[in-house]
Motif scaffolding. Structure first.
Motif, PDB file in Angstrom:
ATOM      1  N   ALA A  45      57.421  61.686  43.060  1.00 14.79           N
ATOM      2  CA  ALA A  45      57.570  61.569  41.612  1.00 14.79           C
ATOM      3  C   ALA A  45      58.028  60.163  41.221  1.00 14.79           C
ATOM      4  O   ALA A  45      57.546  59.592  40.233  1.00 14.79           O
ATOM      5  CB  ALA A  45      58.562  62.610  41.098  1.00 14.79           C
ATOM      6  N   ALA A  46      58.941  59.577  41.987  1.00 12.65           N
ATOM      7  CA  ALA A  46      59.422  58.233  41.681  1.00 12.65           C
ATOM      8  C   ALA A  46      58.314  57.206  41.856  1.00 12.65           C
ATOM      9  O   ALA A  46      58.183  56.269  41.054  1.00 12.65           O
ATOM     10  CB  ALA A  46      60.606  57.882  42.573  1.00 12.65           C
ATOM     11  N   VAL A  47      57.505  57.374  42.878  1.00 10.31           N
ATOM     12  CA  VAL A  47      56.396  56.448  43.110  1.00 10.31           C
ATOM     13  C   VAL A  47      55.376  56.543  41.977  1.00 10.31           C
ATOM     14  O   VAL A  47      54.864  55.533  41.480  1.00 10.31           O
ATOM     15  CB  VAL A  47      55.733  56.727  44.467  1.00 10.31           C
ATOM     16  CG1 VAL A  47      54.419  55.977  44.605  1.00 10.31           C
ATOM     17  CG2 VAL A  47      56.677  56.329  45.604  1.00 10.31           C
ATOM     18  N   GLU A  48      55.080  57.761  41.545  1.00 10.47           N
ATOM     19  CA  GLU A  48      54.123  57.924  40.450  1.00 10.47           C
ATOM     20  C   GLU A  48      54.674  57.342  39.144  1.00 10.47           C
ATOM     21  O   GLU A  48      53.933  56.694  38.397  1.00 10.47           O
ATOM     22  CB  GLU A  48      53.757  59.395  40.281  1.00 10.47           C
ATOM     23  CG  GLU A  48      52.915  59.944  41.426  1.00 10.47           C
ATOM     24  CD  GLU A  48      52.104  61.170  41.007  1.00 10.47           C
ATOM     25  OE1 GLU A  48      52.568  61.899  40.110  1.00 10.47           O
ATOM     26  OE2 GLU A  48      51.021  61.373  41.571  1.00 10.47           O
ATOM     27  N   ARG A  49      55.942  57.562  38.859  1.00  9.73           N
ATOM     28  CA  ARG A  49      56.533  56.999  37.643  1.00  9.73           C
ATOM     29  C   ARG A  49      56.451  55.476  37.650  1.00  9.73           C
ATOM     30  O   ARG A  49      56.123  54.848  36.640  1.00  9.73           O
ATOM     31  CB  ARG A  49      57.996  57.438  37.495  1.00  9.73           C
ATOM     32  CG  ARG A  49      58.187  58.863  36.996  1.00  9.73           C
ATOM     33  CD  ARG A  49      59.613  59.077  36.531  1.00  9.73           C
ATOM     34  NE  ARG A  49      60.595  58.792  37.562  1.00  9.73           N
ATOM     35  CZ  ARG A  49      61.038  59.674  38.440  1.00  9.73           C
ATOM     36  NH1 ARG A  49      60.574  60.918  38.423  1.00  9.73           N
ATOM     37  NH2 ARG A  49      61.955  59.341  39.339  1.00  9.73           N
ATOM     38  N   GLU A  50      56.760  54.877  38.797  1.00  8.66           N
ATOM     39  CA  GLU A  50      56.723  53.423  38.896  1.00  8.66           C
ATOM     40  C   GLU A  50      55.295  52.899  38.770  1.00  8.66           C
ATOM     41  O   GLU A  50      55.050  51.851  38.172  1.00  8.66           O
ATOM     42  CB  GLU A  50      57.343  52.971  40.218  1.00  8.66           C
ATOM     43  CG  GLU A  50      57.333  51.471  40.442  1.00  8.66           C
ATOM     44  CD  GLU A  50      58.128  50.689  39.412  1.00  8.66           C
ATOM     45  OE1 GLU A  50      57.989  49.446  39.385  1.00  8.66           O
ATOM     46  OE2 GLU A  50      58.892  51.292  38.626  1.00  8.66           O
ATOM     47  N   THR A  51      54.335  53.634  39.324  1.00  3.11           N
ATOM     48  CA  THR A  51      52.932  53.237  39.204  1.00  3.11           C
ATOM     49  C   THR A  51      52.486  53.228  37.750  1.00  3.11           C
ATOM     50  O   THR A  51      51.841  52.281  37.278  1.00  3.11           O
ATOM     51  CB  THR A  51      52.042  54.196  40.017  1.00  3.11           C
ATOM     52  OG1 THR A  51      52.380  54.081  41.417  1.00  3.11           O
ATOM     53  CG2 THR A  51      50.565  53.886  39.834  1.00  3.11           C
ATOM     54  N   MET A  54      46.910  65.797  44.070  1.00  3.76           N
ATOM     55  CA  MET A  54      47.019  66.138  45.486  1.00  3.76           C
ATOM     56  C   MET A  54      48.336  65.653  46.078  1.00  3.76           C
ATOM     57  O   MET A  54      48.973  66.353  46.875  1.00  3.76           O
ATOM     58  CB  MET A  54      45.849  65.544  46.267  1.00  3.76           C
ATOM     59  CG  MET A  54      45.798  65.982  47.722  1.00  3.76           C
ATOM     60  SD  MET A  54      44.290  65.425  48.540  1.00  3.76           S
ATOM     61  CE  MET A  54      44.508  66.146  50.176  1.00  3.76           C
ATOM     62  N   LEU A  55      48.772  64.462  45.686  1.00  6.82           N
ATOM     63  CA  LEU A  55      50.058  63.960  46.162  1.00  6.82           C
ATOM     64  C   LEU A  55      51.183  64.875  45.701  1.00  6.82           C
ATOM     65  O   LEU A  55      52.095  65.198  46.478  1.00  6.82           O
ATOM     66  CB  LEU A  55      50.284  62.537  45.653  1.00  6.82           C
ATOM     67  CG  LEU A  55      51.656  61.934  45.953  1.00  6.82           C
ATOM     68  CD1 LEU A  55      51.911  61.859  47.452  1.00  6.82           C
ATOM     69  CD2 LEU A  55      51.777  60.539  45.317  1.00  6.82           C
TER      70      LEU A  55
END
Length: 258
Positions: free
Chosen positions: A136-142, A13-14
């Motif tokens: 995308a950057a937030v998901e990669r870091e997560t 969803m994000l």
């Protein structure tokens, strides 16, 4: 979307909202992400100290200075701008602290959950515009942070259990930050509670607790439920997976002889 992107997508969803360049608040079980034109501009979670705690606990900003900024600029959604324009914080200093708080809260907000995910279109946060980061950057870091925790000590039960210190072995040393954490660990506080008490990012506290557990300075509690039986023969699983239990037994044996 390529295979790598699909593998690192933790919230479809994000990703969809980012593609739509949506503005609003994405509400999940463990926190909220605020988007503007599809980019994340803020995040908060009850598991993490907010930017207010991170700024005031370390003495960088007096609590009354933060409260004045919220009172005067909060209704205009310009708290960040007020802190800079009033000279309380430098622009770069605010950006660094804000990004740290965003990644910290997003790690928990994007944790797997069973509840519904909702999007409140048009909602904004009172911190206002500081700096945005791509979904995308937030998901990669997560994903990177999840993998890092398990690399250090693969026992997720530590993340929500009370932190119980253990006595150091003769000659064993700890860093000043670890020493402060161990002093605050009273056998009741969880890593999240310790993060709030110490005014530190919650993820960094989780990581430090796992490091301490890996060196035997914090108890690793038993998993609440035993793992399901493997459909493979025992000798296959013993060879295919790292024997962490053996490492723990060796560590305990060494400590007993010191």
């Amino acid at each position: 979307m390529n295979a790598h992107a699909a593998a690192t997508t933790v919230s479809p969803m994000l990703q969809r909202l980012a593609d739509e360049r949506a503005t609003g608040a994405l509400l999940r079980d463990h926190g909220t992400l605020f988007l503007e034109d599809g980019r994340i501009v803020h995040a908060e979670s009850p598991a993490t100290p907010g930017i207010d705690v991170l700024l005031t606990a370390g003495g960088r900003l007096p609590p009354e200075g933060w409260q004045e900024a919220v009172d005067r600029a909060g209704p205009r959604r310009e708290v960040g701008r007020f802190l800079v324009e009033s000279g309380r914080l430098g622009d770069g200093e605010l950006e660094i602290c804000h990004l740290g708080a965003v990644f910290d809260a997003a790690f928990f907000a994007l944790a797997p959950g069973s509840g519904p995910t909702r999007f409140r279109r048009g909602a904004t946060h009172w911190i206002g515009s500081v700096r945005s980061v791509s979904a995308a950057a937030v998901e990669r870091e997560t994903v990177r942070r999840r993998e890092l925790l398990d690399t250090v000590w693969p026992y997720p039960v530590l993340d929500t259990a009370p932190v119980v210190p253990r006595a150091a072995a003769p000659g064993q040393t700890v860093t000043p930050r670890q020493r402060a954490l161990l002093r605050a660990a009273d056998g009741v506080r969880t890593p999240a509670a310790l993060a709030w008490a110490l005014g530190r990012p919650a993820f960094h506290t989780l990581l430090e607790v796992r490091r301490l557990a890996a060196t035997g300075l914090v108890e690793t509690p038993q998993d609440p439920m035993p793992p399901p039986p493997s459909p493979l023969p025992g000798w296959v699983t013993q060879v295919a997976s790292p024997d962490i239990a053996l490492l723990r037994r060796l560590r305990d044996a060494l400590e007993a002889t010191l």
